[in-house]
Design a protein around this motif. Structure first.
Motif, PDB file in Angstrom:
ATOM      1  N   LEU A  83      40.761 -37.010 -58.764  1.00 31.22           N
ATOM      2  CA  LEU A  83      41.793 -36.885 -59.667  1.00 31.22           C
ATOM      3  C   LEU A  83      43.200 -36.890 -58.854  1.00 31.22           C
ATOM      4  O   LEU A  83      43.284 -36.486 -57.662  1.00 31.22           O
ATOM      5  CB  LEU A  83      41.478 -35.268 -59.957  1.00 31.22           C
ATOM      6  N   VAL A  84      44.083 -37.373 -59.365  1.00 31.13           N
ATOM      7  CA  VAL A  84      45.428 -37.535 -59.002  1.00 31.13           C
ATOM      8  C   VAL A  84      46.562 -37.051 -59.832  1.00 31.13           C
ATOM      9  O   VAL A  84      46.390 -36.999 -61.205  1.00 31.13           O
ATOM     10  CB  VAL A  84      46.005 -38.944 -58.203  1.00 31.13           C
ATOM     11  N   THR A  85      47.627 -36.494 -59.386  1.00 33.00           N
ATOM     12  CA  THR A  85      48.819 -36.268 -60.162  1.00 33.00           C
ATOM     13  C   THR A  85      49.814 -37.115 -60.011  1.00 33.00           C
ATOM     14  O   THR A  85      50.264 -37.703 -58.626  1.00 33.00           O
ATOM     15  CB  THR A  85      49.391 -34.817 -59.828  1.00 33.00           C
ATOM     16  N   GLY A  86      50.324 -37.798 -61.085  1.00 27.44           N
ATOM     17  CA  GLY A  86      51.396 -38.827 -60.912  1.00 27.44           C
ATOM     18  C   GLY A  86      52.896 -38.293 -61.011  1.00 27.44           C
ATOM     19  O   GLY A  86      52.826 -37.315 -62.256  1.00 27.44           O
ATOM     20  N   THR A  87      53.690 -38.668 -60.412  1.00 28.67           N
ATOM     21  CA  THR A  87      55.053 -38.190 -60.820  1.00 28.67           C
ATOM     22  C   THR A  87      56.043 -39.270 -61.295  1.00 28.67           C
ATOM     23  O   THR A  87      57.170 -38.987 -61.582  1.00 28.67           O
ATOM     24  CB  THR A  87      55.684 -37.451 -59.548  1.00 28.67           C
ATOM     25  N   ASN A  98      46.882 -36.910 -54.228  1.00 27.52           N
ATOM     26  CA  ASN A  98      45.584 -36.326 -54.199  1.00 27.52           C
ATOM     27  C   ASN A  98      45.449 -34.875 -54.070  1.00 27.52           C
ATOM     28  O   ASN A  98      46.252 -34.032 -53.558  1.00 27.52           O
ATOM     29  CB  ASN A  98      44.549 -37.289 -53.716  1.00 27.52           C
ATOM     30  N   SER A  99      44.166 -34.441 -53.999  1.00 27.42           N
ATOM     31  CA  SER A  99      43.925 -33.137 -53.691  1.00 27.42           C
ATOM     32  C   SER A  99      43.965 -32.599 -52.524  1.00 27.42           C
ATOM     33  O   SER A  99      43.999 -31.487 -52.045  1.00 27.42           O
ATOM     34  CB  SER A  99      42.370 -32.648 -54.137  1.00 27.42           C
ATOM     35  N   GLN A 100      44.234 -33.661 -51.484  1.00 27.49           N
ATOM     36  CA  GLN A 100      44.522 -33.433 -50.054  1.00 27.49           C
ATOM     37  C   GLN A 100      45.978 -33.285 -49.674  1.00 27.49           C
ATOM     38  O   GLN A 100      46.238 -33.317 -48.555  1.00 27.49           O
ATOM     39  CB  GLN A 100      43.554 -34.218 -49.086  1.00 27.49           C
ATOM     40  N   SER A 101      46.620 -33.397 -50.690  1.00 26.60           N
ATOM     41  CA  SER A 101      48.045 -33.567 -50.781  1.00 26.60           C
ATOM     42  C   SER A 101      48.676 -34.855 -50.041  1.00 26.60           C
ATOM     43  O   SER A 101      49.924 -34.870 -49.634  1.00 26.60           O
ATOM     44  CB  SER A 101      48.855 -32.509 -49.977  1.00 26.60           C
ATOM     45  N   GLU A 102      47.756 -35.806 -50.126  1.00 23.32           N
ATOM     46  CA  GLU A 102      48.293 -37.155 -49.691  1.00 23.32           C
ATOM     47  C   GLU A 102      48.857 -38.000 -50.849  1.00 23.32           C
ATOM     48  O   GLU A 102      48.483 -37.645 -51.868  1.00 23.32           O
ATOM     49  CB  GLU A 102      47.082 -38.239 -49.114  1.00 23.32           C
ATOM     50  N   GLU A 103      49.938 -38.585 -50.394  1.00 20.90           N
ATOM     51  CA  GLU A 103      50.747 -39.279 -51.600  1.00 20.90           C
ATOM     52  C   GLU A 103      50.734 -40.916 -51.285  1.00 20.90           C
ATOM     53  O   GLU A 103      50.729 -41.295 -50.261  1.00 20.90           O
ATOM     54  CB  GLU A 103      52.031 -38.818 -51.514  1.00 20.90           C
ATOM     55  N   GLY A 104      51.003 -41.737 -52.414  1.00 22.19           N
ATOM     56  CA  GLY A 104      51.076 -43.013 -52.306  1.00 22.19           C
ATOM     57  C   GLY A 104      51.107 -43.607 -53.748  1.00 22.19           C
ATOM     58  O   GLY A 104      50.761 -43.020 -54.507  1.00 22.19           O
TER      59      GLY A 104
END
Length: 118
Positions: A83-87, A98-104
């Motif tokens: 699961l990811v959150t897209g901005t 992602n749930s580990q606060s990694e972004e890309g």
């Protein structure tokens, strides 16, 4: 805008370290991506290169541009079921966390939306 997505197809980041560009920075413009036509290969004055969305550039001639929006080329490695959150969606890619606060960036075609934008 924050939208939740479930990953439906794996994506592995194509480089180890993303390139950060800042508004006002000059870059050399190279080829256009054959799969993602709104992305251009850009090279900084120090010789580092990355794919950059054309909408983040003011191209003044065939091979020079000014970056108009701060940009990070980091891609996010994801697996089906994650699961990811897209901005932000740009040129068929989603800036995701992602749930580990990694972004890309993750290709939108690898995701399915599971919540409405907030």
């Amino acid at each position: 805008m924050c939208v939740r997505y479930r990953v439906v197809r794996e994506h592995s980041r194509s480089d180890v370290k993303g390139l950060r560009l800042y508004s006002g920075e000059m870059v050399s413009v190279g080829r256009r991506d054959t799969d993602w036509s709104s992305w251009l290969w850009c090279t900084t004055e120090s010789g580092q290169g990355a794919w950059v969305p054309e909408q983040f550039l003011h191209v003044w001639d065939d091979n020079r541009a000014v970056v108009t929006t701060d940009y990070d080329s980091t891609e996010l490695t994801v697996s089906p079921g994650d699961l990811v959150t897209g901005t932000q969606i740009v040129g068929g890619w989603v800036w995701s966390k992602n749930s580990q606060s990694e972004e890309g960036w993750v290709p939108l075609e690898n995701l399915t939306q599971i919540s409405e934008p907030k």
